[in-house]
Write a protein that holds these residues in place. Structure first.
Motif, short mmCIF file in Angstrom:
data_model
loop_
_atom_site.label_atom_id
_atom_site.label_comp_id
_atom_site.label_asym_id
_atom_site.label_seq_id
_atom_site.Cartn_x
_atom_site.Cartn_y
_atom_site.Cartn_z
N UNK A 114 77.42 -16.01 81.52
CA UNK A 114 77.70 -16.70 80.27
C UNK A 114 79.19 -16.77 79.99
N UNK A 115 79.89 -15.67 80.21
CA UNK A 115 81.33 -15.67 79.99
C UNK A 115 82.05 -16.54 81.00
N UNK A 116 81.58 -16.53 82.24
CA UNK A 116 82.20 -17.37 83.27
C UNK A 116 82.09 -18.85 82.91
N UNK A 117 80.94 -19.26 82.39
CA UNK A 117 80.76 -20.66 81.99
C UNK A 117 81.67 -21.02 80.83
N UNK A 118 81.79 -20.12 79.86
CA UNK A 118 82.69 -20.38 78.75
C UNK A 118 84.13 -20.57 79.20
N UNK A 119 84.57 -19.72 80.10
CA UNK A 119 85.95 -19.80 80.56
C UNK A 119 86.21 -21.06 81.38
N UNK A 163 84.36 -24.07 81.34
CA UNK A 163 84.05 -25.36 80.71
C UNK A 163 84.51 -25.46 79.26
N UNK A 164 84.82 -24.35 78.62
CA UNK A 164 85.41 -24.31 77.28
C UNK A 164 84.63 -25.18 76.27
N UNK A 187 76.84 -33.69 75.81
CA UNK A 187 77.45 -34.81 76.53
C UNK A 187 76.68 -35.19 77.78
N UNK A 188 75.53 -34.55 78.02
CA UNK A 188 74.68 -34.91 79.15
C UNK A 188 74.85 -34.02 80.36
N UNK A 189 75.86 -33.17 80.38
CA UNK A 189 76.08 -32.30 81.53
C UNK A 189 75.13 -31.11 81.49
N UNK A 190 74.78 -30.64 82.68
CA UNK A 190 74.11 -29.35 82.84
C UNK A 190 75.04 -28.47 83.67
N UNK A 191 75.46 -27.36 83.11
CA UNK A 191 76.36 -26.46 83.81
C UNK A 191 75.61 -25.16 84.12
N UNK A 192 75.98 -24.52 85.21
CA UNK A 192 75.23 -23.33 85.64
C UNK A 192 76.16 -22.36 86.34
N UNK A 193 75.79 -21.08 86.25
CA UNK A 193 76.52 -20.04 86.97
C UNK A 193 75.54 -18.95 87.39
N UNK A 194 75.66 -18.55 88.66
CA UNK A 194 74.81 -17.49 89.19
C UNK A 194 75.68 -16.28 89.49
N UNK A 195 75.31 -15.13 88.93
CA UNK A 195 75.96 -13.87 89.26
C UNK A 195 75.05 -13.13 90.23
N UNK A 196 75.41 -13.06 91.50
CA UNK A 196 74.52 -12.44 92.49
C UNK A 196 74.53 -10.92 92.45
#
Length: 465
Positions: free
Chosen positions: A292-297, A299-300, A392-401
């Motif tokens: 969650x924090x990685x996505x915030x940083x 894509x802001x 805005x229509x985007x889907x953003x994702x981040x995986x922490x393995x």
């Protein structure tokens, strides 16, 4: 086989008890010494934090009501108590929040149960820092192996709590070693640990963390110190509580793996497989906050930009973190908190009022927790994927393995110390924090009473008398 009277001592028990009896004489590899220093420091930070939380405060109240000889320091307070009472109070304090370490395979939080009775016993007996450290490593080895030796399905189906069971036996082993028990007296101590085994997962229904702190920390810490004290005072008992008629393993599991108890002893150290938390929240939630924090940083985006959030986690973990009443172990609340604040701190993660914050609730309503069986089957265990759909229509994702602090992605000493400074300084001050960290860097060369003198010195912030 060897016999004591007419009682058979099986080879596994003989090997285990002899290993415990001789543990303090065995040097440890440098990397194990350093990892143990990290976990002891992390537990001391949890002890500092817990003095301000309700479970720690009520634990101190129980200790005060009991009275007794002022033999042992009680965390970062001005109180002193007998070894058993001190172990209980500090176990409650260490388990009061979600700052303490964990061990995924053993399904327990070893530090809050194992370190307090070993610390109290080491102080009582004026042991060296090296003895203390070796006893802690031993405690992790025995406690974690014991829960792994039990059938995992049975622990789930019978509602036994491995957190309480493993910590009890780990603490007992460490205290027995510090008291210089021979193999026979180690077996007596383990037998009294058996008789004090407890812990049922109904603790999950307590919304204020008190019963959880009791099960995870206070009760196993107290019972471990007590098991060793009983034997030191002359109690005798069964010589092999793990085998024979009416033994511990047959009582607890239809399919135990007793060989796990001695697997790789002296070569494979369970403290190397323990986790130090980056975030002061439940262990399964760690990777979700990382993502969650990685996505915030990257894509802001703002909370109002969010349409929906999928939090995808191993299905084995979701039942204990989904929509819980305690903020520090509620995934939906904590992910929402991260996306609103941009960070999760000790204060915010333990703040019940933030669970009513309209801004946090607005984001929380958009979160769906998605259990994923493939993540459970595919190591490493502490992983998560966060997917966010934006307006805005985007889907953003981040995986922490592999979240930071796990065996697959361990913290360096500097990171562990930084966490300790962040948690301890507001409570015990810069000077005490710096002295504790310096003591940890030199633990094998100091006395335990040097460390406890720092913890209970004139700068102690919590007045418990």
């Amino acid at each position: 086989m060897t016999t004591q009277g007419e009682i058979v001592i099986e080879p596994m028990m003989r090997e285990l008890s002899e290993y415990i009896a001789g543990a303090l004489a065995r040097p440890l590899p440098p990397e194990v010494v350093e990892k143990a220093e990290h976990h002891i420091l992390d537990t001391l930070a949890a002890i500092a934090v817990g003095t301000r939380l309700k479970p720690g405060k009520v634990g101190l109240e129980v200790m005060r009501s009991e009275g007794g000889r002022p033999d042992c320091t009680v965390g970062f307070t001005d109180a002193r108590a007998p070894v058993v009472h001190a172990s209980f109070a500090v176990g409650m304090i260490a388990g009061a929040g979600e700052t303490d370490d964990s061990h995924y395979l053993a399904r327990m939080h070893p530090g809050c149960a194992i370190v307090p009775p070993i610390l109290a016993t080491a102080e009582l007996l004026d042991r060296s820092g090296e003895d203390f450290l070796r006893a802690v490593v031993l405690g992790y080895d025995i406690g974690c192996r014991l829960t792994m030796a039990l059938d995992e399905a049975l622990l789930d189906n019978a509602f036994h709590s491995p957190h309480s069971i493993g910590g009890l036996f780990g603490g007992t082993a460490g205290c027995a070693a510090l008291r210089s028990f021979d193999a026979q007296h180690v077996r007596y101590a383990l037998s009294y640990a058996v008789q004090q085994t407890a812990g049922v997962t109904c603790w999950m229904r307590d919304p204020e963390h008190c019963e959880k702190a009791f099960v995870f920390g206070g009760n196993p810490a107290r019972n471990a110190a007590n098991a060793a004290l009983l034997v030191a005072c002359g109690f005798t008992g069964g010589s092999d509580p793990f085998h024979g008629q009416h033994n511990f393993f047959d009582c607890m599991s239809p399919n135990p793996d007793r060989a796990e108890m001695v697997r790789g002893l002296g070569r494979d150290y369970e403290i190397m497989r323990a986790m130090i938390k980056k975030w002061t929240v439940g262990s399964p939630i760690q990777p979700a906050l990382d993502s969650s924090q990685a996505l915030l940083k990257e894509y802001r985006f703002a909370p109002d930009d969010i349409v929906a959030i999928d939090a995808i986690l191993p299905d084995k973990e979701t039942k204990i973190i989904s929509n819980r009443h305690m903020p520090e172990i509620c995934l939906q609340h904590l992910v929402a908190l991260m996306l609103v604040d941009g960070d999760v701190t000790l204060e915010s993660s333990h703040d019940y009022e933030r669970m009513k914050d309209p801004r946090v609730l607005a984001v929380r309503e958009k979160i769906t927790l998605v259990p994923n069986a493939e993540m459970t089957r595919t190591p490493p265990p502490r992983q998560a994927r966060i997917e966010i759909r934006l307006k805005d229509g985007r889907t953003i994702a981040h995986h922490t393995p592999a979240t930071r602090g796990t065996p697959d992605n361990p913290m360096a000493r500097e990171e562990v110390e930084t966490k300790a400074i962040r948690l301890m300084t507001p409570i015990v001050g810069e000077a005490v924090t710096a002295k504790v960290i310096d003591a940890m860097r030199n633990l094998p060369s100091i006395r335990v009473r040097d460390l406890t003198a720092i913890m209970s010195g004139s700068d102690a912030l919590v007045k418990a008398a």
